[in-house]
Design an enzyme around this catalytic site. Structure first.
Site, PDB file in Angstrom:
ATOM      1  N   HIS A 101      32.327  47.685  19.862  1.00 54.47           N
ATOM      2  CA  HIS A 101      31.575  48.393  20.349  1.00 54.47           C
ATOM      3  C   HIS A 101      30.505  48.942  19.643  1.00 54.47           C
ATOM      4  O   HIS A 101      30.614  49.454  18.784  1.00 54.47           O
ATOM      5  CB  HIS A 101      31.438  48.951  21.672  1.00 54.47           C
ATOM      6  CG  HIS A 101      32.913  48.752  22.513  1.00 54.47           C
ATOM      7  ND1 HIS A 101      32.617  48.275  24.025  1.00 54.47           N
ATOM      8  CD2 HIS A 101      34.650  48.464  22.272  1.00 54.47           C
ATOM      9  CE1 HIS A 101      33.819  47.563  24.731  1.00 54.47           C
ATOM     10  NE2 HIS A 101      34.843  48.106  23.916  1.00 54.47           N
TER      11      HIS A 101
ATOM     12  N   ASP B 243      26.579  43.469  26.229  1.00 52.04           N
ATOM     13  CA  ASP B 243      28.135  44.406  26.856  1.00 52.04           C
ATOM     14  C   ASP B 243      27.500  43.919  28.363  1.00 52.04           C
ATOM     15  O   ASP B 243      26.253  44.201  28.805  1.00 52.04           O
ATOM     16  CB  ASP B 243      28.875  45.237  26.433  1.00 52.04           C
ATOM     17  CG  ASP B 243      30.546  45.514  27.579  1.00 52.04           C
ATOM     18  OD1 ASP B 243      31.227  45.866  26.532  1.00 52.04           O
ATOM     19  OD2 ASP B 243      30.093  45.422  28.528  1.00 52.04           O
TER      20      ASP B 243
ATOM     21  N   ASN C 279      39.143  49.594  20.501  1.00 54.12           N
ATOM     22  CA  ASN C 279      40.663  49.387  21.096  1.00 54.12           C
ATOM     23  C   ASN C 279      41.252  49.488  20.704  1.00 54.12           C
ATOM     24  O   ASN C 279      41.315  47.630  20.204  1.00 54.12           O
ATOM     25  CB  ASN C 279      39.955  49.910  22.807  1.00 54.12           C
ATOM     26  CG  ASN C 279      38.547  50.760  23.408  1.00 54.12           C
ATOM     27  OD1 ASN C 279      38.841  51.761  22.983  1.00 54.12           O
ATOM     28  ND2 ASN C 279      38.657  50.007  23.974  1.00 54.12           N
TER      29      ASN C 279
ATOM     30  N   HIS D  82      37.004  42.892  19.447  1.00 53.91           N
ATOM     31  CA  HIS D  82      36.019  43.105  19.122  1.00 53.91           C
ATOM     32  C   HIS D  82      35.847  45.225  18.743  1.00 53.91           C
ATOM     33  O   HIS D  82      36.638  45.568  19.076  1.00 53.91           O
ATOM     34  CB  HIS D  82      34.737  43.508  20.455  1.00 53.91           C
ATOM     35  CG  HIS D  82      36.005  44.417  21.868  1.00 53.91           C
ATOM     36  ND1 HIS D  82      37.187  43.084  22.203  1.00 53.91           N
ATOM     37  CD2 HIS D  82      35.767  44.837  22.468  1.00 53.91           C
ATOM     38  CE1 HIS D  82      37.608  43.732  22.942  1.00 53.91           C
ATOM     39  NE2 HIS D  82      36.807  44.816  22.966  1.00 53.91           N
TER      40      HIS D  82
ATOM     41  N   GLN E  20      42.353  48.829  25.606  1.00 50.06           N
ATOM     42  CA  GLN E  20      41.914  46.976  25.488  1.00 50.06           C
ATOM     43  C   GLN E  20      41.837  46.331  26.262  1.00 50.06           C
ATOM     44  O   GLN E  20      42.706  46.920  27.431  1.00 50.06           O
ATOM     45  CB  GLN E  20      42.874  46.241  23.926  1.00 50.06           C
ATOM     46  CG  GLN E  20      42.162  45.099  23.860  1.00 50.06           C
ATOM     47  CD  GLN E  20      42.307  45.881  22.446  1.00 50.06           C
ATOM     48  OE1 GLN E  20      43.674  45.438  21.822  1.00 50.06           O
ATOM     49  NE2 GLN E  20      42.110  43.361  21.665  1.00 50.06           N
TER      50      GLN E  20
END
Ligand code: AMP
Ligand code: ZN
Length: 138
Positions: free
Chosen positions: A103, A32, A88, A101, A95
């Site tokens: 995390h 990230d 999310n 995706h 989100q």
């Protein structure tokens, strides 16, 4: 199953470079750009799905296993002692990129508190009523 205007489609398929920690036929796992902790990674399917509700069963079935694999590698390599899998769905849930995706956030001893909430209070009648509401929509 790609969206030409989606940045995560471009990253997942290698059109935009990223710090990649893992890649297979279905997924790319990248670091990230705004990490919550050292090693914070994102599991990106190569196909475009807006959120968890759009995921096909095959992809959904693989994503948790991959999360466990990446988290285990983080514990071995980075010295974290735990990790959060966070995902999310929808703006109200935080989100910001509308390509599914997950995390993977490494957690270190003595590190800052994150991914938490303040527990509220609910009596058993309220819980039962809420449970009925959700059940009715399944
Ligand atoms: P979410 O808020 O769950 O939609 O998470 C989106 C995440 O994507 C955030 O943690 C961002 O820091 C991260 N992010 C956004 N753009 C990029 C990018 N180009 N490369 C890597 N991470 C990104
Ligand atoms: Zn996409």
């Amino acid at each position: 199953m790609r969206d030409e205007s989606c940045i995560f489609c471009k990253i997942a398929n290698g059109e935009i470079p990223s710090a990649t920690v893992y890649e297979d036929e279905d997924f790319r796992v990248i670091l990230d750009l705004g990490p919550a902790s050292k090693g914070h990674a994102l599991i990106l399917p190569k196909n475009h799905f807006k959120d968890v509700c759009g995921l096909d069963q095959e992809t959904a079935g693989k994503v948790l296993t991959l999360g466990a694999k990446i988290g285990t590698a983080m514990k071995k390599s980075l010295g974290c002692t735990g990790f959060n899998l966070v995902q999310n769905n929808g703006e109200s849930a935080g989100q910001t990129v509308f390509h599914f995706h997950m995390h993977v956030i490494p957690r270190y001893e003595g590190g800052p508190a994150m991914v938490g909430w303040t527990p509220g209070k609910a009596d058993p009648d309220e819980l039962a009523a809420t449970a009925e509401q959700i059940k009715g929509a399944l």
